[in-house]
Design an enzyme around this catalytic site. Structure first.
Site, PDB file in Angstrom:
ATOM      1  N   HIS A  43    -119.915 -42.624  16.105  1.00 24.57           N
ATOM      2  CA  HIS A  43    -120.180 -44.065  16.053  1.00 24.57           C
ATOM      3  C   HIS A  43    -120.821 -44.473  14.732  1.00 24.57           C
ATOM      4  CE1 HIS A  43    -119.067 -44.324  20.232  1.00 24.57           C
ATOM      5  NE2 HIS A  43    -119.876 -43.329  20.495  1.00 24.57           N
TER       6      HIS A  43
ATOM      7  N   GLU B 215    -114.147 -63.417  17.394  1.00 22.22           N
ATOM      8  CA  GLU B 215    -114.613 -63.842  16.079  1.00 22.22           C
ATOM      9  C   GLU B 215    -115.853 -63.077  15.628  1.00 22.22           C
ATOM     10  OE1 GLU B 215    -112.886 -67.687  17.986  1.00 22.22           O
ATOM     11  OE2 GLU B 215    -113.806 -65.802  18.633  1.00 22.22           O
TER      12      GLU B 215
ATOM     13  N   HIS C 263    -114.084 -34.466  29.266  1.00 22.74           N
ATOM     14  CA  HIS C 263    -115.020 -34.985  28.259  1.00 22.74           C
ATOM     15  C   HIS C 263    -115.893 -36.055  28.884  1.00 22.74           C
ATOM     16  CE1 HIS C 263    -116.770 -36.376  24.561  1.00 22.74           C
ATOM     17  NE2 HIS C 263    -116.352 -37.599  24.801  1.00 22.74           N
TER      18      HIS C 263
END
Length: 758
Positions: free
Chosen positions: A697, A18, A644
């Site tokens: 991000h 939630e 990576h």
């Protein structure tokens, strides 16, 4: 003396994620800030009540965070980077999100703060930034407000506060270099003020987290502990809380501190509790972290009881989770699809609370009346050891047959590089991406429909192929040099492989927080690992058929799969990693036989797996490197192996990074302004490097000039002929519009640089 129990923290996200959904809806402008705040209140109230009902005596308050608890501490102290500050100097929820994400629903975009791993876990924290002469003041009263909430609901409250030394240790200096420990005297008055406010509310105990005490700290940092805690004593009782390793090497410092209790991690740590009991002041509470907060396995309560029982009555004991339950899923009872036998082996956060309650009850009844209940609870653990789901003789035999040549490429890097140059004929500054492209609602819906049986296999493959075709077409239009298939078929880079390997099981709602709104559902490794059939070959082969440019095969490496899963506890991590490596070795061979000449084996968790104690590093690095090489070394000389890594401090493990012998390594560097490349330059890293040129991000689109400037900084450190151009990480969480814009700018920057060296 009655033994009581407590947890160090509880998952924040909610059983149905939630919090994640509310965060993302708020960032998208779909709900108001008031609605977001209400979601937080509802989750906190629910989680406090659930712990209380499960039998927890002291409920933690302050473990909730809107993004990350270290960032919450920064706001508490008024530590906001200048680029994120509001013009009027106020701090609000959007300030917090701007620091973490680089933007918020209000305010101008600004570079996000750096994010890195929380000790050796898969949780990430926002790194505090420190400047010489900065001022601190109590500026964010979230902790106090939440304590008021919990008290009003009738709970026995134990506030949780990140300690001042660990907070400073976790941060970084920005601008003029200085000793960040010198800020201790500036932040202590804020801590004093917070503790005074808690005392006014009638709080008896505060859990003050100092996990830095499990580390091998420099002498000046250890010396700072008595100074700090002399200043903090007297207003409330302090439970000095450590976790993730043992504290024996710092015990002399710890026992001199003016605190009233100590919590130790007896799962990750190897401290002798009898010795601790003898060493610590008799009036101290000794809190024993015996229930593992970082896994999903049912505890052997019979064994735990036998461990603790000798101390009962000799001092005040608390029983707790080893660390915050943040790292565990919430509720096993919600798992309706798990096989009954396997389910009996597990315990999630709420079940761990129940374990604490049962263990506490047994310790408080010395007549042994709870022994049968303890033994019955622990019985599935003994049954698991003999289960056929756990043991695979063929895997054991293959592991035993490994020889040193299995981990070595045919030719050294320089010879391979020349062979690969002739095969691929790539330009200077070759451009690529890290693997994933945006996971649209359509893609997620398709996978869900297939999983639920609403779409048959043929229709599913047809649709996935369409998404692969779109990804290839987008990349060709953008002008990228080495392409990827986009990973539309993958839900998560670890879960996807676990679903196709024997020895793994999966949960429906076993979500844990990675950072901010990012949640992962780690697979559980329950037995020996093997690969029944090829996993990625079909998709990679199809993608390669659509283009003349090379398409990378994409694998998640063995150490990352291990670190980002809940591992077995009955065999070593080394054994598990090598089992996974052998399974993926077969995948590398199948990919190259299918015509895939560039194969990326992601190991973002390599450094995360390091033990916290440096003396144990080399043993770990030896087997971690061996597992990667075992995975990769079957590659032919003209097969280019990429790896990576992200969120890493490489300097102290550079020999091991080089020992991987990957032809190309791509790394996260944009948030650190290319500083991470210093490690590669100083080490004279011999192979090729792709430093990330923009932060995936953050939704901000980097300009051509920004990327070009970063690449020029990279070229000051690494020879141009060994540099690649790529984003920091995969693009799964981004939207297509910003992805196109960002990649177009990245390609344009690479073209400009090629022109400049003609």
């Amino acid at each position: 003396m009655t033994t009581i129990n407590h947890t160090l923290g509880f998952p924040r996200i909610g059983l149905k994620r939630e919090l994640k959904k509310a965060q993302e809806n708020y960032w998208a402008g779909k709900i108001s800030q008031q609605e977001l705040l209400e979601t937080g209140r509802e989750l906190r109230a629910r989680h406090w009540e659930q712990q209380k009902q499960a039998g927890v005596d002291l409920v933690p308050v302050g473990d909730f965070a809107w993004y990350d608890h270290v960032l919450t501490t920064s706001l508490l102290l008024g530590n906001v980077p200048p680029r994120h500050q509001n013009p009027d100097g106020t701090i609000d929820l959007d300030t917090l999100f701007r620091i973490a994400r680089g933007r918020a629903p209000t305010g101008e975009p600004a570079a996000a703060a750096e994010m890195t791993k929380w000790f050796n876990t898969n949780y990430h924290y926002i790194v505090p930034e420190f400047q010489q002469g900065q001022e601190f003041k109590l500026s964010w009263t979230q902790l106090l407000e939440e304590v008021d909430e919990a008290l009003s609901l009738g709970h026995q409250v134990k506030p949780v506060l990140l300690g001042p030394i660990t907070y400073l240790w976790l941060g970084k200096v920005k601008g003029q270099v200085f000793d960040r420990l010198s800020l201790l005297q500036d932040i202590l008055p804020v801590y004093q003020q917070v503790l005074a406010e808690l005392a006014k509310r009638g709080i008896e105990w505060v859990q003050i987290d100092e996990p830095a005490l499990v580390l091998e700290l420099p002498a000046e940092w250890l010396t700072a502990y008595p100074i700090a805690y002399q200043a903090l004593q007297g207003q409330v009782k302090l439970l000095l809380t450590t976790y993730f390793d043992s504290i024996g090497h710092n015990l002399e410092t710890i026992k001199s501190l003016p605190v009233q209790g100590l919590h130790v991690d007896l799962v990750a740590g190897q401290d002798d509790i009898a010795q601790l009991h003898e060493s610590l002041p008799k009036e101290w509470v000794l809190s024993l972290g015996v229930i593992n907060g970082r896994n999903v396995w049912r505890a052997d309560l019979t064994a735990k009881h036998q461990l603790i029982k000798p101390l009962v009555g000799s001092r005040t004991l608390w029983i707790g989770s080893s660390c915050s339950l943040l790292h565990s899923p919430i509720d096993l009872s919600d798992e309706t699809a798990l096989d009954a036998e396997v389910k009996s082996w597990f315990a999630f956060a709420l079940q761990k609370c129940e374990e604490l309650a049962l263990l506490t009850a047994a310790l408080n009844q010395p007549d042994g009346s709870k022994q049968a209940e303890l033994d019955a609870y622990s019985a599935p653990i003994r049954a698991r050891r003999e289960s056929k789901r756990v043991n695979n003789q063929a895997v054991t035999e293959r592991l035993a047959a490994i020889n040193p040549q299995d981990s070595e490429r045919n030719q050294p890097y320089l010879q391979r590089a020349e062979i690969q140059r002739q095969r691929y004929n790539l330009p200077l500054w070759p451009t690529t991406t890290i693997g994933s492209f945006p996971q649209t609602t359509e893609i997620r819906g398709l996978r869900l429909d297939f999983k639920k049986g609403r779409v048959d296999g043929t229709s599913y493959r047809t649709n996935i192929c369409e998404h692969i075709k779109q990804a290839i077409n987008e990349q060709e239009r953008l002008g990228l040099d080495v392409l990827v298939h986009g990973e539309a078929e993958r839900n998560d880079m670890v879960e996807y492989f676990g679903e196709h390997l024997d020895g793994f099981v999966f949960t429906q709602n076993g979500w844990v927080q990675s950072y901010g709104s990012r949640c992962v559902k780690p697979p559980v490794i329950i037995g020996d690992v093997s690969r029944p059939e090829a996993i990625t070959v079909e998709w990679a082969k199809y993608a390669q058929s659509l283009t003349e440019k090379p398409v990378k095969g994409m694998l998640t490496g063995p150490v990352t799969i291990l670190c980002w899963s809940f591992p077995r506890e009955d065999v070593s991590r080394e054994t598990i990693a090598k089992q996974i490596a052998l399974a993926l070795r077969d995948e590398v061979d199948d990919l190259q036989e299918a015509g895939i000449g560039i194969i990326q084996i992601d190991e973002p968790a390599l450094r995360e797996g390091l033990p916290l104690r440096r003396e144990e590093w080399q043993s770990y690095l030896d087997w971690a490197v061996e597992a990667f090489k075992l995975n990769a070394a079957i590659a032919k000389d003209d097969t280019q192996i990429h790896t990576h890594m992200c969120y890493c401090e490489f300097n102290d493990i550079m020999p091991s990074i080089a020992a991987l012998d990957a032809d190309v390594i791509t790394i996260e560097t944009s948030r650190s302004d290319m500083e991470l490349l210093d490690s590669f330059e100083n080490f004279s890293y011999p192979n090729e490097i792709g430093p990330g040129v923009y932060d995936i991000h953050s939704p901000n689109v980097p300009s051509v000039e920004w990327i070009e400037a970063l690449l020029r900084k990279a070229a000051d450190r690494i020879p141009v002929e060994r540099l690649w151009v790529n984003p920091d990480c995969g693009l799964k969480t981004r939207g297509w519009t910003e992805t196109r814009q960002s990649l177009a700018n990245m390609v344009q920057a690479a073209k400009r640089l090629r022109e400049s060296v003609k």
